[in-house]
Design a protein around this motif. Structure first.
Motif, short mmCIF file in Angstrom:
data_model
loop_
_atom_site.label_atom_id
_atom_site.label_comp_id
_atom_site.label_asym_id
_atom_site.label_seq_id
_atom_site.Cartn_x
_atom_site.Cartn_y
_atom_site.Cartn_z
N VAL A 234 -18.00 -3.15 -42.93
CA VAL A 234 -19.33 -3.30 -42.31
C VAL A 234 -19.67 -4.77 -42.10
O VAL A 234 -20.18 -5.17 -41.04
N ILE A 235 -19.39 -5.61 -43.11
CA ILE A 235 -19.66 -7.04 -42.99
C ILE A 235 -18.86 -7.65 -41.85
O ILE A 235 -19.36 -8.47 -41.07
N THR A 236 -17.61 -7.24 -41.73
CA THR A 236 -16.76 -7.74 -40.65
C THR A 236 -17.29 -7.30 -39.29
O THR A 236 -17.34 -8.09 -38.34
N LEU A 237 -17.73 -6.04 -39.20
CA LEU A 237 -18.28 -5.54 -37.94
C LEU A 237 -19.58 -6.24 -37.57
O LEU A 237 -19.81 -6.60 -36.41
N GLY A 238 -20.45 -6.41 -38.57
CA GLY A 238 -21.76 -6.97 -38.30
C GLY A 238 -21.80 -8.47 -38.20
O GLY A 238 -22.71 -9.04 -37.59
N GLY A 239 -20.84 -9.14 -38.79
CA GLY A 239 -20.82 -10.60 -38.78
C GLY A 239 -21.21 -11.16 -40.13
O GLY A 239 -22.21 -10.75 -40.72
N LEU A 240 -20.41 -12.09 -40.62
CA LEU A 240 -20.68 -12.71 -41.92
C LEU A 240 -22.03 -13.41 -41.92
O LEU A 240 -22.31 -14.24 -41.06
N GLY A 241 -22.87 -13.06 -42.90
CA GLY A 241 -24.18 -13.68 -43.02
C GLY A 241 -25.26 -13.04 -42.20
O GLY A 241 -26.44 -13.40 -42.34
N SER A 242 -24.93 -12.08 -41.35
CA SER A 242 -25.93 -11.40 -40.53
C SER A 242 -26.37 -10.13 -41.24
O SER A 242 -25.66 -9.12 -41.24
N ILE A 243 -27.57 -10.16 -41.84
CA ILE A 243 -28.06 -9.00 -42.58
C ILE A 243 -28.41 -7.87 -41.61
O ILE A 243 -28.06 -6.71 -41.83
N ALA A 244 -29.11 -8.21 -40.52
CA ALA A 244 -29.43 -7.20 -39.52
C ALA A 244 -28.15 -6.65 -38.88
O ALA A 244 -28.07 -5.46 -38.56
N SER A 273 -12.00 4.38 -39.84
CA SER A 273 -12.70 3.16 -40.27
C SER A 273 -11.80 1.94 -40.16
O SER A 273 -12.21 0.89 -39.64
N TYR A 274 -10.55 2.07 -40.64
CA TYR A 274 -9.62 0.94 -40.56
C TYR A 274 -9.25 0.64 -39.11
O TYR A 274 -9.04 -0.53 -38.74
N GLY A 275 -9.17 1.68 -38.27
CA GLY A 275 -8.87 1.46 -36.87
C GLY A 275 -9.95 0.63 -36.19
O GLY A 275 -9.65 -0.31 -35.43
N ILE A 276 -11.20 0.96 -36.46
CA ILE A 276 -12.31 0.18 -35.91
C ILE A 276 -12.27 -1.24 -36.45
O ILE A 276 -12.49 -2.22 -35.72
N PHE A 277 -11.99 -1.37 -37.73
CA PHE A 277 -11.91 -2.67 -38.39
C PHE A 277 -10.88 -3.58 -37.71
O PHE A 277 -11.17 -4.73 -37.36
N THR A 283 -10.62 -8.21 -31.25
CA THR A 283 -11.41 -8.50 -30.05
C THR A 283 -12.61 -9.42 -30.33
O THR A 283 -12.91 -10.29 -29.51
N ARG A 284 -13.28 -9.20 -31.45
CA ARG A 284 -14.43 -10.04 -31.81
C ARG A 284 -14.33 -10.40 -33.29
O ARG A 284 -15.00 -9.78 -34.14
N PRO A 285 -13.52 -11.38 -33.63
CA PRO A 285 -13.27 -11.70 -35.05
C PRO A 285 -14.51 -12.15 -35.81
O PRO A 285 -14.53 -12.08 -37.04
N LYS A 286 -15.55 -12.62 -35.11
CA LYS A 286 -16.79 -13.03 -35.79
C LYS A 286 -17.77 -11.87 -35.97
O LYS A 286 -18.84 -12.05 -36.52
N GLY A 287 -17.40 -10.68 -35.46
CA GLY A 287 -18.26 -9.52 -35.61
C GLY A 287 -19.03 -9.19 -34.34
O GLY A 287 -19.19 -10.01 -33.45
N LEU A 288 -19.52 -7.96 -34.29
CA LEU A 288 -20.23 -7.49 -33.10
C LEU A 288 -21.58 -8.18 -32.91
O LEU A 288 -22.04 -8.37 -31.80
#
Length: 291
Positions: A234-244, A273-277, A283-288
């Motif tokens: 989830v952190i990887t998907l959302g972006g490090l440090g982005s709580i929202a 889950s791992y596939g999405i990860f 494609t977006r290493p900094k998160g969505l």
């Protein structure tokens, strides 16, 4: 697709996503602020679940009454853990990269310690209790009361923390630390006081997630590992440090799991889950939702 089935999958996905959001937001604060990669974070979800199970079964009182108790116990445990372990670890590390590496190793040790302590105290069998399991029917959609309650409480906790970070002076200081720890220190933010508080708040969020989880699922000493992995995804998907971003990513992942496992095979849950990860990393290493 039948409307009732579609609604059931939506609710199930949001409930799963709500649990993911609560635990992932806590881990994101720890890792985003201090680079502490607490791989034992999910074990505090497990501890929170067992504390709720014990308090409810011993007293026979409503689990809702014990939610603040579990949160406060886990918060105090977080303060103690930071003071005894991670404060010294951070102080003796020469760089943030070293903090991350050393905290990862310490986290593995904590994970096995907590799992074994839980096995000694509560046993290795699944533990659960019945709470508000009566179904609610609305427009052909049937959902149990406890799932709706868990979804509501998870949303309140997650959105409440996001509002706290967006609208208060404390939140402004935390967001400043997330953007630039050195810059926050230079402008006078007391990082030495905020670090243990935010670390403990992250542990409390994990305990809350476990308490909510115990209302709808049975728990065992080994459940924490999978939730730690999901929180990291989830952190990887959302972006490090982005709580929202963590909140949005958790809800998205919960829905994908709910629909994906229904139309494929429940055993493929982790594969989805791992596939999405992996896809997001490529494609977006900094998160969505990273800025």
């Amino acid at each position: 697709m039948d409307l009732s089935l579609f609604a059931d999958l939506i609710v199930n996905g949001l409930v799963i996503g709500g649990i993911y959001a609560v635990i992932a937001i806590g881990l994101n604060m720890q890792y985003g602020l201090m680079r502490i990669l607490n791989i034992a974070h999910g074990e505090f979800l497990m501890i929170g679940a067992f504390l709720m199970f014990t308090l409810h079964t011993v007293t026979g009182m409503s689990p809702l009454l014990f939610l603040p108790v579990v949160v406060l116990i886990c918060f105090a445990a977080g303060l103690l853990l930071h003071r005894l372990v991670f404060k010294r670890l951070s102080a003796t590390s020469k760089s943030l990269d070293q903090v991350e590496e050393r905290s990862l190793i310490v986290g593995f040790g904590l994970m096995f310690i907590l799992q074994n302590v839980a096995s000694l105290v509560w046993g290795a069998d699944l533990r659960g209790y019945d709470f508000m399991s009566e179904p609610v029917k609305y427009g052909g959609v049937i959902v149990t009361q406890n799932r709706l309650l868990v979804l509501f409480l998870a949303l309140v906790a997650s959105v409440g923390l996001i509002v706290l970070l967006q609208r208060t002076l404390l939140g402004k200081a935390v967001r400043g630390m997330l953007q630039s720890p050195l810059g926050a220190w230079l402008v006078g933010i007391d990082t030495q006081r905020l670090h243990p508080f935010m670390f403990a708040l992250g542990i409390a969020m994990a305990g809350l997630a476990g308490a909510l989880l115990s209302m709808i699922y049975e728990v065992s000493p080994s459940i924490g590992e999978s939730y730690t992995v999901m929180a990291l995804i989830v952190i990887t998907l959302g972006g490090l440090g982005s709580i929202a971003g963590s909140f949005a990513a958790a809800m998205l992942l919960g829905l994908v799991e709910s629909f994906g496992t229904h139309f494929t095979n429940p055993s493929l849950k982790m594969l989805l889950s791992y596939g999405i990860f992996v896809l997001i990393l490529m494609t977006r290493p900094k998160g969505l939702f990273a800025k």
